[in-house]
Design an enzyme around this catalytic site. Structure first.
Site, short mmCIF file in Angstrom:
data_model
loop_
_atom_site.label_atom_id
_atom_site.label_comp_id
_atom_site.label_asym_id
_atom_site.label_seq_id
_atom_site.Cartn_x
_atom_site.Cartn_y
_atom_site.Cartn_z
CB SER A 136 -0.96 -0.03 1.20
OG SER A 136 -1.92 1.00 1.09
CE1 TYR A 150 -1.01 3.82 -6.17
CE2 TYR A 150 -0.85 5.59 -4.57
CZ TYR A 150 -0.40 4.38 -5.06
OH TYR A 150 0.63 3.72 -4.43
CE LYS A 154 -1.29 1.03 -3.78
NZ LYS A 154 -0.88 -0.41 -3.80
#
Length: 333
Positions: A136, A150, A154
């Site tokens: 991560s 993004y 995550k």
């Protein structure tokens, strides 16, 4: 001999992780989309003397990941560790990212980790052993501008992993499940990503070596921890978001200009299709990289720090209470 699968392993952090395990004597399965770079990565890893299987697959395809898991388990005698590393992003303001792009980033960055985890579990459950590592980012904890797709993907990884971990505990499963949160890292990815910002993407300082991330993963497989934070900035982001989120918002806003480099035309990048390029671990900013291979912190460190801080606060509270009590006693004489 132990075996590991690493997704997104033909360059950057994924290749650094695969190289660390190959150097450590493990058999390695690597998954990526670009066939020529994948073969180059395979040759690089084979130089360490162990068996390497290169699997060309899109991590957004669950059937492809299942097939990769089956092949590695058959040819390497099982799967002892699986690292979900593959990702993609779109560098642009949130309103300029299309619904299709959000879906694709989610598929490659979040759902790929779901699919990879489920593929690994099919084999690990029957073997009653294994470690799954989710790669991560500090941006899952403290989101940054120009990275909405993004950051959202995550953050979803954390939710999925925490839920699954509770289920594994309920099953009394011996399978370990860890999340490794990364800082800014010098990889080729900024030059390959889809970019609509009008500028080259710059990863702000401090910038870390991909091999530090690989060492953190190696240590986590050897001695699994619930969570690992790589680099001082990741720990600072987690702390800042916990104690002063509004202040963290304002500091994050400064990252808009900090991420924008030289002007450039929009780039389609590797979101939908792989781009060509060499099997390189490092990006173009080696001159800015911090020279450390051991700067990572585990959830065990965090818990010790919490206990120390809590003990200190309780001690201060007791002293303050004692002082108040004595003051009142004097007034009542």
């Amino acid at each position: 001999m132990s075996s590991i699968i690493v997704t997104g392993a033909s360059a950057g952090i994924g290749l650094a992780i695969a190289e660390r395990f190959a150097r450590g004597g493990w058999q390695v399965g690597i998954i990526a989309r670009e066939p020529q770079r994948l073969e180059s990565a395979k040759r690089l890893l084979e130089a360490h003397g162990g068996k390497v299987i290169a699997l060309c697959a899109d991590v957004a395809d669950p059937a492809a990941l299942d097939a990769a898991a089956d092949r590695v388990a058959t040819e390497l005698g099982g799967i002892d560790a699986w690292v979900n590393n593959a990702m993609s992003t779109v560098v642009a303001r949130a309103g300029e990212i299309t619904p299709e792009e959000y879906q694709r980033v989610t598929a490659t960055t979040y759902l790929s980790q779901v699919y990879g985890t489920l593929a690994a579990l099919r084999h690990m459950r029957s073997a009653r052993r294994g470690t799954i590592i989710q790669i991560s980012s500090g941006l899952a904890i403290r989101s940054a501008p120009l990275q909405a797709a993004y950051c959202g993907a995550k953050a979803a990884v954390t939710g999925f992993t925490d839920s699954l971990r509770a289920e594994l505990i309920d099953e009394a499963s011996p399978i370990a499940l860890s999340v490794v949160y990364l800082p800014g890292v010098n990889t080729p990815q900024p030059g390959w990503s889809r970019n609509r910002s009008g500028h080259e993407q710059v990863i702000p300082d401090p910038l870390f070596d991909p091999r530090l991330c690989a060492e953190a993963v190696w240590a986590t497989v050897e001695d699994p921890e619930r969570e690992v934070w790589v680099g001082r900035t990741t720990a600072m982001m987690a702390l800042g978001q916990r104690i002063a989120p509004a202040y963290s918002d304002r500091k994050a806003a400064e990252m808009v200009t900090a991420q924008l480099g030289a002007p450039m035309e929009p780039r389609e990048g590797n979101l939908d299709e792989a781009v060509t390029g060499p099997a390189l671990i490092d990006g173009d900013a080696k001159d800015r990289v911090i020279d450390t291979r051991s700067e990572f912190f585990t959830s065990r460190h965090r818990d010790i720090l919490k206990m120390t801080a809590t003990g200190g606060l309780l001690g201060l509270g007791a002293l303050a209470g004692l002082g108040l009590s004595r003051g009142l006693a004097r007034l009542l004489r």
